[in-house]
Write an enzyme that holds these catalytic residues in place. Structure first.
Site, PDB file in Angstrom:
ATOM      1  N   TYR A 130      -8.338  11.159   4.818  1.00  0.00           N
ATOM      2  CA  TYR A 130      -8.305  10.241   4.440  1.00  0.00           C
ATOM      3  C   TYR A 130      -7.568   9.170   4.952  1.00  0.00           C
ATOM      4  O   TYR A 130      -8.522   7.704   5.738  1.00  0.00           O
ATOM      5  CB  TYR A 130      -6.572   9.805   3.693  1.00  0.00           C
ATOM      6  CG  TYR A 130      -5.512   8.903   3.571  1.00  0.00           C
ATOM      7  CD1 TYR A 130      -5.663   7.720   2.841  1.00  0.00           C
ATOM      8  CD2 TYR A 130      -4.503   8.620   4.162  1.00  0.00           C
ATOM      9  CE1 TYR A 130      -5.583   7.093   1.790  1.00  0.00           C
ATOM     10  CE2 TYR A 130      -4.014   7.127   3.866  1.00  0.00           C
ATOM     11  CZ  TYR A 130      -4.364   6.657   2.850  1.00  0.00           C
ATOM     12  OH  TYR A 130      -3.801   5.242   2.654  1.00  0.00           O
ATOM     13  N   TRP A 158       3.526  10.898   3.309  1.00  0.00           N
ATOM     14  CA  TRP A 158       2.537  10.394   2.475  1.00  0.00           C
ATOM     15  C   TRP A 158       1.802  11.915   1.780  1.00  0.00           C
ATOM     16  O   TRP A 158       0.700  11.924   1.268  1.00  0.00           O
ATOM     17  CB  TRP A 158       1.772   9.650   3.472  1.00  0.00           C
ATOM     18  CG  TRP A 158       0.262   8.699   2.435  1.00  0.00           C
ATOM     19  CD1 TRP A 158      -1.270   8.936   2.932  1.00  0.00           C
ATOM     20  CD2 TRP A 158      -0.042   8.537   1.545  1.00  0.00           C
ATOM     21  NE1 TRP A 158      -1.570   8.792   2.241  1.00  0.00           N
ATOM     22  CE2 TRP A 158      -1.652   8.027   0.929  1.00  0.00           C
ATOM     23  CE3 TRP A 158       0.976   7.076   0.539  1.00  0.00           C
ATOM     24  CZ2 TRP A 158      -1.778   6.857  -0.004  1.00  0.00           C
ATOM     25  CZ3 TRP A 158       0.667   6.910  -0.579  1.00  0.00           C
ATOM     26  CH2 TRP A 158      -0.456   7.194  -1.145  1.00  0.00           C
ATOM     27  N   GLU A 181       2.226   4.593  -2.995  1.00  0.00           N
ATOM     28  CA  GLU A 181       3.183   3.468  -2.206  1.00  0.00           C
ATOM     29  C   GLU A 181       4.764   4.105  -3.113  1.00  0.00           C
ATOM     30  O   GLU A 181       5.620   3.996  -1.638  1.00  0.00           O
ATOM     31  CB  GLU A 181       3.163   2.310  -1.695  1.00  0.00           C
ATOM     32  CG  GLU A 181       1.746   3.075  -1.180  1.00  0.00           C
ATOM     33  CD  GLU A 181       1.706   3.141   0.347  1.00  0.00           C
ATOM     34  OE1 GLU A 181       2.206   3.997   1.052  1.00  0.00           O
ATOM     35  OE2 GLU A 181      -0.166   3.126   1.130  1.00  0.00           O
TER      36      GLU A 181
END
Length: 198
Positions: free
Chosen positions: A28, A58, A50
């Site tokens: 990522y 995350w 988000e």
């Protein structure tokens, strides 16, 4: 023990410490975070994910992203906007995603708000981009959680009917989609070279 700010990987590349110790985070960090994104579908996905991330790490969202893409029709706004209460109830029973009624309902509402926009989502989000940094941050202590631009974007999206789009969430969105580049100086992904004073 806190993670180091920068890490030299076994591939010879120096990267932000948060992206160096987990294979999914590393991919990522290397391929997505901070890369300018202009595709409306992927931008809408990031707005929604988000929002789901609020209060969580995350990596929790990242590992569930394939399931999120499946249950939300690869973030096709038309198909999500057509979802109803029976879909919400079904998703609340799906352990592969984050089972939070408010966030699920927000995703559906955000799809409807996106359809109602008078401009592409890409154009709207990027209109809040700050000027590019003259120099990269050298530590994550220099990276803000909220900026005037993220607060203004949050206010605008809320006015347009979006939910779970607070200023902190919107700054994370800006980082994730390359609207800002918060890769540390010295990271191979930083768009601004680190200038060392002589």
């Amino acid at each position: 023990m806190p993670r180091p700010e920068l890490v030299l990987g076994d591939d010879g590349l120096t990267r932000c410490g948060w992206g160096a110790f987990d294979s999914e985070y590393r991919r990522y960090h290397d391929e997505e975070w901070g890369t300018p994104q202009h595709d409306d579908v992927r931008l809408f996905e990031k707005v929604c994910l988000e929002g789901f991330q609020a209060g969580l790490s995350w990596i929790t969202i990242l590992r569930r992203r394939p399931a999120f893409r499946e249950v939300f029709h690869d973030f096709d706004v038309e198909r999500i906007a057509a979802m109803d209460e029976s879909d919400v109830e079904r998703l609340l029973g799906d352990a592969r995603i984050i089972r939070h009624r408010g966030k699920i309902e927000a995703t559906i509402q955000n799809a409807r708000a996106t359809i109602a926009l008078d401009q592409p989502l890409d154009e709207l989000l990027w209109s809040f981009a700050p000027p590019p940094r003259a120099t990269p941050p050298t530590t994550f202590a220099e990276v803000p959680a909220i900026t005037p631009e993220s607060a203004a974007l949050s206010k605008e999206l809320r006015k347009r009917g979006y939910r779970f789009v607070g200023p902190t969430t919107m700054y994370a969105l800006m980082q994730a989609t390359g609207i800002v580049d918060d890769h540390l100086g010295g990271c191979f992904r930083a768009s601004v070279p680190l200038v060392v004073a002589r």
